[in-house]
Motif scaffolding. Structure first.
Motif, PDB file in Angstrom:
ATOM      1  N   THR A 199       0.838  -1.201   0.000  1.00 12.97           N
ATOM      2  CA  THR A 199       0.000   0.000   0.000  1.00 12.97           C
ATOM      3  C   THR A 199       0.868   1.244   0.000  1.00 12.97           C
ATOM      4  OG1 THR A 199      -1.641  -1.230   1.279  1.00 12.97           O
ATOM      5  CG2 THR A 199      -1.887   1.157   1.264  1.00 12.97           C
ATOM      6  N   CYS A 200       0.459   2.258  -0.743  1.00 12.21           N
ATOM      7  CA  CYS A 200       1.209   3.513  -0.829  1.00 12.21           C
ATOM      8  C   CYS A 200       1.300   4.163   0.548  1.00 12.21           C
ATOM      9  CB  CYS A 200       0.520   4.460  -1.809  1.00 12.21           C
ATOM     10  SG  CYS A 200       1.356   6.056  -1.980  1.00 12.21           S
ATOM     11  N   ALA A 201       2.447   4.771   0.825  1.00 10.42           N
ATOM     12  CA  ALA A 201       2.668   5.371   2.151  1.00 10.42           C
ATOM     13  C   ALA A 201       2.568   6.885   2.117  1.00 10.42           C
ATOM     14  CB  ALA A 201       4.041   4.947   2.672  1.00 10.42           C
ATOM     15  N   TYR A 202       1.903   7.445   1.114  1.00  6.50           N
ATOM     16  CA  TYR A 202       1.785   8.909   1.081  1.00  6.50           C
ATOM     17  C   TYR A 202       0.447   9.413   1.599  1.00  6.50           C
ATOM     18  CZ  TYR A 202       6.146   9.670  -1.531  1.00  6.50           C
ATOM     19  OH  TYR A 202       7.450   9.756  -1.922  1.00  6.50           O
ATOM     20  N   CYS A 203      -0.610   9.276   0.812  1.00  5.75           N
ATOM     21  CA  CYS A 203      -1.832   9.997   1.205  1.00  5.75           C
ATOM     22  C   CYS A 203      -2.946   9.069   1.649  1.00  5.75           C
ATOM     23  CB  CYS A 203      -2.291  10.936   0.078  1.00  5.75           C
ATOM     24  SG  CYS A 203      -3.469  10.248  -1.089  1.00  5.75           S
ATOM     25  N   GLY A 204      -4.004   9.696   2.166  1.00  2.88           N
ATOM     26  CA  GLY A 204      -5.097   8.953   2.778  1.00  2.88           C
ATOM     27  C   GLY A 204      -5.979   8.201   1.810  1.00  2.88           C
ATOM     28  N   VAL A 205      -5.670   8.253   0.498  1.00  5.98           N
ATOM     29  CA  VAL A 205      -6.443   7.431  -0.439  1.00  5.98           C
ATOM     30  C   VAL A 205      -6.093   5.959  -0.211  1.00  5.98           C
ATOM     31  CG1 VAL A 205      -6.901   6.899  -2.865  1.00  5.98           C
ATOM     32  CG2 VAL A 205      -6.616   9.272  -2.156  1.00  5.98           C
ATOM     33  N   GLY A 206      -4.803   5.671  -0.039  1.00  2.80           N
ATOM     34  CA  GLY A 206      -4.412   4.287   0.255  1.00  2.80           C
ATOM     35  C   GLY A 206      -4.420   3.392  -0.969  1.00  2.80           C
ATOM     36  N   CYS A 207      -3.774   3.835  -2.048  1.00  2.00           N
ATOM     37  CA  CYS A 207      -3.722   3.008  -3.256  1.00  2.00           C
ATOM     38  C   CYS A 207      -2.872   1.765  -3.004  1.00  2.00           C
ATOM     39  CB  CYS A 207      -3.106   3.800  -4.407  1.00  2.00           C
ATOM     40  SG  CYS A 207      -4.039   5.267  -4.852  1.00  2.00           S
ATOM     41  N   THR A 208      -3.303   0.647  -3.563  1.00  3.52           N
ATOM     42  CA  THR A 208      -2.471  -0.548  -3.466  1.00  3.52           C
ATOM     43  C   THR A 208      -1.701  -0.736  -4.771  1.00  3.52           C
ATOM     44  OG1 THR A 208      -4.449  -1.819  -3.946  1.00  3.52           O
ATOM     45  CG2 THR A 208      -3.691  -1.852  -1.692  1.00  3.52           C
ATOM     46  N   SER A 265      -3.269   5.241  -9.954  1.00  6.84           N
ATOM     47  CA  SER A 265      -2.299   5.785  -8.995  1.00  6.84           C
ATOM     48  C   SER A 265      -1.925   7.185  -9.449  1.00  6.84           C
ATOM     49  CB  SER A 265      -1.038   4.929  -8.937  1.00  6.84           C
ATOM     50  OG  SER A 265      -0.215   5.194 -10.051  1.00  6.84           O
ATOM     51  N   CYS A 266      -1.144   7.879  -8.621  1.00  4.16           N
ATOM     52  CA  CYS A 266      -0.624   9.188  -9.042  1.00  4.16           C
ATOM     53  C   CYS A 266       0.898   9.121  -9.088  1.00  4.16           C
ATOM     54  CB  CYS A 266      -1.110  10.292  -8.098  1.00  4.16           C
ATOM     55  SG  CYS A 266      -0.211  10.390  -6.550  1.00  4.16           S
ATOM     56  N   ILE A 267       1.511  10.237  -9.485  1.00  6.74           N
ATOM     57  CA  ILE A 267       2.967  10.212  -9.672  1.00  6.74           C
ATOM     58  C   ILE A 267       3.723  10.118  -8.351  1.00  6.74           C
ATOM     59  CG2 ILE A 267       3.075  11.352 -11.918  1.00  6.74           C
ATOM     60  CD1 ILE A 267       3.666  13.965 -10.405  1.00  6.74           C
TER      61      ILE A 267
HETATM   62 FE1  SF4 Z   1      -0.317   7.292  -3.121  1.00  3.58          FE
HETATM   63 FE2  SF4 Z   1      -1.139   8.990  -5.015  1.00  3.58          FE
HETATM   64 FE3  SF4 Z   1      -2.673   6.950  -4.282  1.00  3.58          FE
HETATM   65 FE4  SF4 Z   1      -2.306   8.995  -2.627  1.00  3.58          FE
HETATM   66  S1  SF4 Z   1      -3.341   9.050  -4.603  1.00  3.58           S
HETATM   67  S2  SF4 Z   1      -2.239   6.827  -2.069  1.00  3.58           S
HETATM   68  S3  SF4 Z   1      -0.186   9.537  -3.054  1.00  3.58           S
HETATM   69  S4  SF4 Z   1      -0.670   6.806  -5.282  1.00  3.58           S
END
Ligand code: SF4
Length: 689
Positions: free
Chosen positions: A9-18, A44-46
């Protein structure tokens, strides 16, 4: 070609993309958005795509270091020596200044298991409740406000719910930059015909971008959110747009009546408040009608709501709007805080506030305390501990002398940097556990190298209460996962912890936290993720809350009296500064600046309206000095009508500009969340930093 891969799981924002992390040996070669990810559905985002860059970055510190005092050079030592040094100093400080003289701050970037261990270390090891989390400085008013209104400190919906929203009301959030995957999803719904109201001082992309245009942009003056939500409520009540059946069945009727009487006062009309908010009354009236009558109406809000002197009041005002119009308890509606960091929700759930045990159980409650005392084999202090700002004040007064900082760079993140540095300088033991020598490490005596999300197992909980696994895909470069480091420190302090893996920590969390009772790694591995509460009442979790009734019983209407912030413009500081994020960077940038994302952003800039720029002889690209009563910094000017005259805006991603040198010590009345979004400043042309 990758040799193996793992879902994490992504460790940046509260969306929590896998993502699927594709590996060649110990190297991540690619992060591929996971099509079965329930929060991101293959998008996902950059930020997320390039996140692995910082895990491999050469700036990482991989060996523990100590020094007797902060004017001495660092000395690389063994883990054993560093941890012994840290534990001895903590013990010595407590012996000299008392039990309450030390504490810890954990981060919403850390996993649930890591956060849980830090609060356990403080409560069971330090013997006090001086533990706080960086959620203090972002969404603590959400925790307070939603708990007051509904009885749970969490958003009401899942992300999928937006697909059934007919009206989307975005308040103080910029989803296309700060929560890009969800922002795109919201845009998709808007392209299908959903209507949009944006409440924001700045013209964010959602207001007008290809194929998406807001029906109403209520560009209010920074600091007037409460006046705005009260004016919207005034229209709903006075024009007979209340969903009386919902309110009668679901809410406390007496409280509703008192609230309705209050908002109906002439002084709360859009016309009366026009001079306060700066928004034409006709637009406020039209937006209120659309929200109340346009079908399923969903509110999404962010730090532009919480980071104010009346942050908690605005959260309760938003809850009032949703209850009054019956926009709760089904798909397409709700009150949805867009949590900033990956695990803001989880760090709050895990008891890292000084007044709450895991699961939001108040520390003063004997019954809850007894459960933890029996399990942990200690007696717990029933008194709430110090919040982050209280720790700084106590340090300056000489009462707080030791701090364990796990993954949180307070010197760059917290407001009024001079105050924070003075507090850190006054401490006798500062332990920083992090990936890099972050700004706060300038004041540290012990540096414990941390591990990235790719080097450890654990769980994060996203903005929709979804608990998801992170998985270890590479051997920790520093030797240990962060949870192991906390355990090693606890052992040095004489605690008999013996966790073999984070799964055992989650089992303990589930045992002691009613809303997590049925959560386990086995379950998460089997179903992918669950949204708490996950217990006998909701064995598979709960995507939408408050369907039949509110967690607290009857929904609570709270009177929201607008009180102007102390931060006022005047001859000395004639402009209002507000802050936000951009797409390619994350918070203080310690991670994103060490990835491919640095290609898209080199420095923070100051957005200034053409009129204000012209008045000061400032041209696009000029350096300008930004000064407030707290301090001053220098930024490059970007002249734009995205901001209104009288308002300037910047981001806070770079330590060189350090925006928080100018933000002040004002904070939310209920939670002490800093008022980052309103600072009275003056600007003047400058020769550069
Ligand atoms: Fe990560 Fe971007 Fe998804 Fe947020 S939106 S969880 S930063 S990939």
């Amino acid at each position: 070609q990758p040799e193996h891969s793992e879902i994490t799981t992504c460790a940046y924002c509260g969306v929590g993309c896998t993502f699927k992390a594709e590996m060649r040996g110990e190297e991540v070669v690619r992060m591929v958005p996971w099509k079965d990810g329930k929060a991101n559905h293959g998008h996902s985002c950059i930020k997320g795509r390039f996140a692995y860059g910082y895990a491999h970055h050469g700036d990482r510190i991989l060996d523990p270091m100590i020094r007797e005092s902060i004017d001495q050079p660092w000395r690389v030592v063994s883990w054993d020596e560093a941890l012994t040094f840290a534990a001895d100093r903590l013990n010595a400080v407590q012996a000299k200044y008392g039990k309450g003289s030390v504490g810890a701050i954990t981060s919403s970037r850390c996993s649930n298991e890591e956060t849980y261990l830090v609060q356990k270390l403080v409560r069971a090891g330090f013997g006090n409740n001086n533990v706080d989390t960086c959620a203090r400085v972002c969404h603590s008013p959400t925790g307070y406000g939603l708990n007051q209104a509904f009885g749970t400190s969490a958003g009401t919906q899942d992300f999928d719910s937006v697909d059934e929203a007919d009206v989307i009301l975005v308040i103080g959030a910029n989803p296309t930059d700060a929560h890009p995957v969800f922002g795109s999803r919201m845009k998709a719904r808007l392209r299908e015909g959903a209507r949009l109201i944006v409440v924001d001082p700045r013209r964010i992309d959602l207001v007008k971008s290809p194929h998406v245009q807001a029906d109403y942009h209520l560009a209010l003056k920074p600091g007037t959110n409460v006046a705005m939500v009260t004016a919207l409520a005034h229209v709903i009540v006075k024009e007979g747009l209340v969903n009386e059946s919902f309110v009668r069945h679901r809410c406390d009727w007496d409280e509703f009546q008192a609230w309705a009487e209050f908002v109906a006062l002439d002084r709360n009309s859009p016309e009366a408040l026009e001079s306060v908010t700066g928004v034409p009354a006709a637009d406020v009236r039209a937006a209120a009608r659309l929200y109340a009558t346009g079908g399923n109406a969903a509110i999404y809000y962010g730090l532009g709501v919480t980071e104010h002197a009346q942050g908690s009041t605005t959260v309760m005002g938003i809850a009032n709007l949703a209850m009054a119009t019956g926009n709760l308890g089904r798909r397409g509606v709700g009150v949805n805080p867009l949590r900033g960091q990956n695990n803001v929700q989880g760090s709050c759930d895990m008891g890292s506030f000084p007044h709450e045990l895991p699961g939001y159980q108040h520390i003063s409650g004997a019954a809850a305390r007894e459960v933890f005392e029996a399990d942990w084999g200690v007696k717990l202090d029933p008194e709430p501990g110090l919040r982050i700002p209280n720790m700084f004040d106590a340090a300056i007064e000489g009462r707080f002398k030791g701090l364990y900082l796990q993954g949180e760079d307070i010197l760059q993140s917290d407001p009024d940097t001079r105050h924070v540095s003075a507090a850190l300088e006054n401490m006798e033991i500062v332990i920083v556990q992090d990936l890099f020598l972050v700004e706060s490490a300038h004041y540290a005596h012990v540096f414990l190298p941390g591990s990235s999300f790719l080097e450890k197992d654990g769980t994060f909980t996203n903005a929709e209460r979804r608990i998801q696994r992170i998985r270890k895909v590479m051997t920790p470069k520093n030797g240990y996962g962060d949870w192991e480091i906390t355990q090693l420190l606890a052992k040095k302090l004489g605690m008999g912890w013996n966790y073999h893996n984070p799964s055992e920590i989650m089992d303990e969390i589930a045992r002691l936290t009613p809303s997590f009772r049925n959560v386990s790694y086995e379950k998460l591995d089997e179903v992918g993720s669950v949204q708490w509460p996950c217990n006998d009442d909701a064995p598979d979790g709960m995507p939408i809350m408050h369907i039949e009734g509110f967690a607290r019983g009857k929904g609570k209407f709270v009177i929201t009296e607008y009180v102007p912030t102390d931060e006022k413009v005047g001859p000395r500081f004639p402009l209002l500064l507000t802050t936000g994020r951009i797409l390619s960077q994350y918070n203080v940038g310690a991670q994103t600046r060490r990835t491919e994302n640095s290609r898209w952003h080199e420095e923070d800039v100051l957005e200034i309206h053409p009129h204000d720029a012209e008045e000061r002889g400032v041209l696009h690209g000029d350096w300008v000095k930004v000064a407030s009563r707290a301090g001053e910094t220098t930024l490059r000017a970007q002249i734009t009508d995205r901001v209104a005259p009288g308002v300037v805006y910047t981001t806070f991603h770079h330590p060189l500009c350090n925006t928080n040198v100018v933000t002040t010590d004002n904070s939310d009345w209920a939670t002490n969340c800093p008022e980052y979004k309103v600072t009275a400043v003056q600007i003047a042309k400058s020769n550069g930093p």
